[in-house]
Each structure stands twice: as C-alpha cells, then as structure tokens.
Design an enzyme around this catalytic site. Sequence first.
Site, short mmCIF file in Angstrom:
data_model
loop_
_atom_site.label_atom_id
_atom_site.label_comp_id
_atom_site.label_asym_id
_atom_site.label_seq_id
_atom_site.Cartn_x
_atom_site.Cartn_y
_atom_site.Cartn_z
CE1 TYR A 165 -3.70 2.27 0.33
CE2 TYR A 165 -2.89 3.31 2.34
CZ TYR A 165 -3.77 3.44 1.47
OH TYR A 165 -4.53 4.25 1.15
CE LYS A 169 -3.90 4.68 -2.56
NZ LYS A 169 -4.77 5.55 -3.19
P1 NAP Z 1 -12.78 1.18 0.57
O1 NAP Z 1 -13.98 1.42 1.25
O2 NAP Z 1 -12.02 -0.13 0.53
O3 NAP Z 1 -13.43 1.39 -1.07
C1 NAP Z 1 -12.38 1.25 -2.01
C2 NAP Z 1 -13.13 1.31 -3.50
O4 NAP Z 1 -12.33 1.05 -4.60
C3 NAP Z 1 -14.50 0.30 -3.51
O5 NAP Z 1 -15.35 0.86 -4.27
C4 NAP Z 1 -13.69 -0.96 -4.37
O6 NAP Z 1 -14.57 -1.90 -5.15
C5 NAP Z 1 -12.74 0.02 -5.21
N1 NAP Z 1 -11.77 -0.92 -5.88
C6 NAP Z 1 -10.79 -1.66 -5.61
N2 NAP Z 1 -10.35 -2.21 -6.45
C7 NAP Z 1 -10.72 -1.96 -7.53
C8 NAP Z 1 -10.61 -2.00 -8.86
N3 NAP Z 1 -9.47 -3.09 -9.15
N4 NAP Z 1 -11.49 -1.79 -9.90
C9 NAP Z 1 -12.40 -0.80 -9.56
N5 NAP Z 1 -12.50 -0.53 -8.24
C10 NAP Z 1 -11.85 -1.05 -7.37
O7 NAP Z 1 -11.71 2.39 0.47
P2 NAP Z 1 -11.78 3.96 0.98
O8 NAP Z 1 -11.24 3.86 2.60
O9 NAP Z 1 -12.95 4.25 0.93
O10 NAP Z 1 -10.64 4.45 0.25
C11 NAP Z 1 -10.84 5.16 -0.86
C12 NAP Z 1 -9.51 5.75 -1.43
O11 NAP Z 1 -8.93 6.70 -0.05
C13 NAP Z 1 -8.21 4.86 -1.66
O12 NAP Z 1 -7.55 5.22 -2.64
C14 NAP Z 1 -7.53 4.83 -0.15
O13 NAP Z 1 -6.44 4.22 -0.59
C15 NAP Z 1 -7.75 6.29 0.30
N6 NAP Z 1 -7.35 6.31 1.46
C16 NAP Z 1 -8.31 5.94 2.42
C17 NAP Z 1 -8.00 5.92 3.95
C18 NAP Z 1 -8.91 5.77 5.05
O14 NAP Z 1 -8.82 5.82 6.07
N7 NAP Z 1 -10.17 5.07 4.88
C19 NAP Z 1 -6.97 6.80 4.12
C20 NAP Z 1 -6.12 7.28 3.45
C21 NAP Z 1 -6.51 7.13 2.01
P3 NAP Z 1 -15.50 -2.87 -4.34
O15 NAP Z 1 -16.57 -2.49 -3.54
O16 NAP Z 1 -15.68 -3.54 -5.42
O17 NAP Z 1 -14.28 -3.76 -3.67
#
Ligand code: NAP
Length: 242
Positions: A165, A169
């Site tokens: 990860y 990133k």
């Molecule tokens: P999440 O709830 O796990 O959602 C991830 C999304 O990405 C889901 O819609 C998932 O689809 C989709 N996805 C994963 N692989 C894919 C693929 N191959 N093709 C198309 N869609 C795909 O994550 P989140 O927490 O909302 O994170 C969203 C973004 O914010 C990410 O880039 C993450 O790195 C970043 N981020 C998050 C946090 C945090 O604390 N949550 C912190 C820093 C950065 P499915 O539902 O089909 O799996």
Amino acid sequence: MDTNKIALVTGANKGIGKEIARQLGERGFTVLVGSRDAERGAVAAKELVAEGLDTRVLQLEVTDAASIRTAAGEVEATYGRLDVLVNNAAIIPEGDDGVSSIEAGVLRSAFETNVLGLVAVTQAFLPLLQRAGQARIVNLSTSLASFAQVGDPESRMSTVRTLGYNASKAAVNMVTVMLANELRGTGVLVNAADPGNCATDMGGWSAARTPAQGAAVAVRLAMLPADGPTGYVYAEEGQLPW
Ligand code: NAP
C-alpha cells in the site's frame, strides 16, 4: 447536450469514493459512479439519485483494459468530454506486510490496482479531460506514502507494515507530480488528496474521521479555480510533505 460538469469517481460504490460522488453531485456535477461491480454501483447511484443528485453508474474495473476502454467510449459517446476524474479506487491487498516478509504476488497486486490501474484509467480519459479545457484530476493518496512521515520514528506512520500500500501510493504521488508537469499550461490541474484516516472498510470502522470529511479534501481539489495549484498532495490541514 448535458450542461452540467461531468465527473467520474472510480471505486465510488462505497466508502470515501461514494462520498466524493455525493459531494460533487451536491455541487451540481453529473457524477458517474465508477464501480467494478455494476450492481453494487447501481445501488450506490440509486441512493444518490434518491437524494436528488444526477448520478449514474459506470462499470469500471481499473485492472481490466477492456472495461476501461468501454467506459471511456461510453463517456465520449454520451458527453464528449470529462471535467473531473477522481482516481479513488485502491486496495490494501490481503497479506500486505513489511519489506522483510511481504510476498511478491501481494506487492504486485497492490501496484496492479493502485498504480497501473490508475495510470491506465488516466490515459484512457485524458483526451476527454483535455477536451473539457479546465479539467481537474485528483488522485487519492495517504500519509502512509509520505517519506517525511513514514521516515519519522516518532510518527505512528513509521509503525505500519504495509509495503504494498505505502509504496504504491508513493508511486501515485510521483504520477501526480509528473502528470502535472506534462499538463502544465493546458488548463488541466493534477493533485493528490490525503483524506486522513476515515471509517470505511479500508480505514477500519473505529477511525475518527467520517468518509464525508475525507471526501471533502478531494472535492476541494476537484473544484480548484483556474489559477489553482498543480502537482501537490493536500490533506485537510494543507500541503502534505513528500
Ligand atoms: P474502500 O472502502 O475499501 O473502497 C475502495 C473502493 O475501491 C471500493 O469501491 C472498491 O470496489 C474499489 N476498488 C478496489 N479495487 C478496484 C478495482 N480493481 N477496480 C475498480 N474499483 C476497485 O476504501 P476507502 O477507505 O473508501 O478508500 C478510498 C481511497 O482513499 C483509496 O484510494 C484509499 O487508498 C484512500 N485512503 C483511505 C484512507 C482511509 O482511512 N479510509 C486513508 C488514506 C487514503 P469494491 O467495493 O468492488 O471492492
């Protein structure tokens, strides 16, 4: 001809991506809810439509060239341009681990989705973004990609053992800077957003921040004025150190 601005958010069927879609919809965008599973995406889009927002699902698996091609073709045929691309879809792969023990396949899968997928989507939609004139590209990043934070032994970031990860990133940050340089002067601004630790499937449900709070960082970058910055990563409190 649709007069709204058009935004595509990848991985918008849940989590921060869905919140970005909601907030862009609330600001008058027509939002394409990117989802690798069309049904899950349709459920999310329907929820947003019920709130009065102009959203529709766009099937998009970021590791599948055919899916990306079809999605870009649909957007071109329907709208002829794209005003905002939010590269939100990402994974922390199962088995992600520290450098001394991570399996090669796990590391590879993080890069497949988080970097190669993001670049492939960006390349496919770039002609449509350039056609929009004042387009914005926002890549979701994280403080776990910050060399300054991970390199600080006093920081909580230094204790997290997810090479796949973090390294993928960090590569997204370089994609952001390099694309910003390539597009400088064209009207397309490219930045990365660190949403902070938010309560989602990825962030863990005990995280202090809501997905809506995390989404706001990306939405601000999606709506930058013409003289806005390009080639940086921002968190809520301001620019994040590389
Ligand atoms: P999440 O709830 O796990 O959602 C991830 C999304 O990405 C889901 O819609 C998932 O689809 C989709 N996805 C994963 N692989 C894919 C693929 N191959 N093709 C198309 N869609 C795909 O994550 P989140 O927490 O909302 O994170 C969203 C973004 O914010 C990410 O880039 C993450 O790195 C970043 N981020 C998050 C946090 C945090 O604390 N949550 C912190 C820093 C950065 P499915 O539902 O089909 O799996």
